[in-house]
Design an enzyme around this catalytic site. Structure first.
Site, PDB file in Angstrom:
ATOM      1  N   CYS A  77     -10.008 -24.351 -33.239  1.00 29.07           N
ATOM      2  CA  CYS A  77     -10.593 -23.520 -32.178  1.00 29.07           C
ATOM      3  C   CYS A  77      -9.582 -23.281 -31.052  1.00 29.07           C
ATOM      4  O   CYS A  77      -8.554 -22.654 -31.273  1.00 29.07           O
ATOM      5  CB  CYS A  77     -11.909 -24.134 -31.684  1.00 29.07           C
ATOM      6  SG  CYS A  77     -12.900 -22.972 -30.711  1.00 29.07           S
ATOM      7  N   HIS A 175     -14.967 -24.380 -36.615  1.00 26.14           N
ATOM      8  CA  HIS A 175     -15.029 -25.835 -36.440  1.00 26.14           C
ATOM      9  C   HIS A 175     -15.347 -26.489 -37.784  1.00 26.14           C
ATOM     10  O   HIS A 175     -16.517 -26.576 -38.161  1.00 26.14           O
ATOM     11  CB  HIS A 175     -16.118 -26.202 -35.426  1.00 26.14           C
ATOM     12  CG  HIS A 175     -15.739 -25.910 -34.021  1.00 26.14           C
ATOM     13  ND1 HIS A 175     -15.010 -26.785 -33.252  1.00 26.14           N
ATOM     14  CD2 HIS A 175     -15.976 -24.827 -33.244  1.00 26.14           C
ATOM     15  CE1 HIS A 175     -14.806 -26.257 -32.060  1.00 26.14           C
ATOM     16  NE2 HIS A 175     -15.371 -25.069 -32.024  1.00 26.14           N
ATOM     17  N   GLU A 177     -15.409 -29.532 -38.502  1.00 31.57           N
ATOM     18  CA  GLU A 177     -16.197 -30.751 -38.272  1.00 31.57           C
ATOM     19  C   GLU A 177     -17.671 -30.454 -38.021  1.00 31.57           C
ATOM     20  O   GLU A 177     -18.497 -31.361 -37.997  1.00 31.57           O
ATOM     21  CB  GLU A 177     -15.584 -31.560 -37.116  1.00 31.57           C
ATOM     22  CG  GLU A 177     -15.868 -31.059 -35.723  1.00 31.57           C
ATOM     23  CD  GLU A 177     -15.061 -29.838 -35.269  1.00 31.57           C
ATOM     24  OE1 GLU A 177     -15.224 -29.451 -34.093  1.00 31.57           O
ATOM     25  OE2 GLU A 177     -14.284 -29.262 -36.060  1.00 31.57           O
TER      26      GLU A 177
END
Length: 193
Positions: A77, A175, A177
């Site tokens: 990001c 993202h 994650e």
């Protein structure tokens, strides 16, 4: 394997750490230059505003360390955006790893882009086993235009580079994650580079 997660008070380091742990790996959240330079893999997450994030990197001297790293590095990001030449956000000069200038989305689309969107034109070992047009989670108001380092593309009002690669440096706008099974696979691919 030693995995360093760069800590500069501008990244969601904890969620990256949890994502690594769910894959069976342990990461260390650190701003220590030696820990970072001796790691096998380095993750450079980022959330927040580019100008203040860059200032924190400069205060810690990490702005000079990151571009010299030899091992695989993954910017996430804002981390990816800071790896570029410049960003229009606060007219910030970046680390200059990717020769591209990050731009603000035009007023013709809702800003920030927030939620799930697809990635396609996948062209990197980072995406091994990932089908075209999988959905990943994004939250951003600025984007990297298409350029020679693009290894994935996303459409939001226009096409832009949602992932970049140059030598050992990788950057993703989404993202991983927070992107479920597909995000976990991308992180796992990075760790096996």
């Amino acid at each position: 394997m030693k995995i360093a997660i760069i800590d500069y008070d501008s990244g969601n380091t904890q969620s990256v750490l949890f994502a690594l742990e769910s894959l069976g790996f342990t990461g260390i959240i650190t701003k220590d230059k030696d820990e970072i330079t001796t790691a096998d893999k380095v993750i450079f997450p980022g959330v927040g505003e580019a100008g203040s994030a860059m200032k924190k990197l400069q205060e810690s001297g990490l702005d000079l360390v990151i571009p010299t790293l030899q091992q695989p590095v993954l910017g996430i990001c804002l981390g990816m955006q800071l790896m570029c030449n410049t960003t229009e956000e606060s007219n910030t000069k970046g680390l200059g790893i990717f020769e591209v200038n990050v731009l603000k989305f035009p007023n013709t689309v809702k800003v920030p882009q927030m939620g799930w969107n697809t990635i396609y034109n996948l062209n990197s070992p980072l995406f091994t086993g990932i089908p075209e047009n999988e959905y990943l989670y994004l939250v951003h108001s600025f984007y990297a235009p298409l350029n020679e380092n693009a290894i994935a593309v996303t459409q939001y009002g226009q096409e832009y580079a949602s992932a970049l690669q140059k030598e050992n440096f990788y950057g993703v706008q989404f993202h991983p994650e927070k992107s479920g099974k597909i995000g976990a696979q991308i992180l796992s691919n990075f760790l096996s580079l």
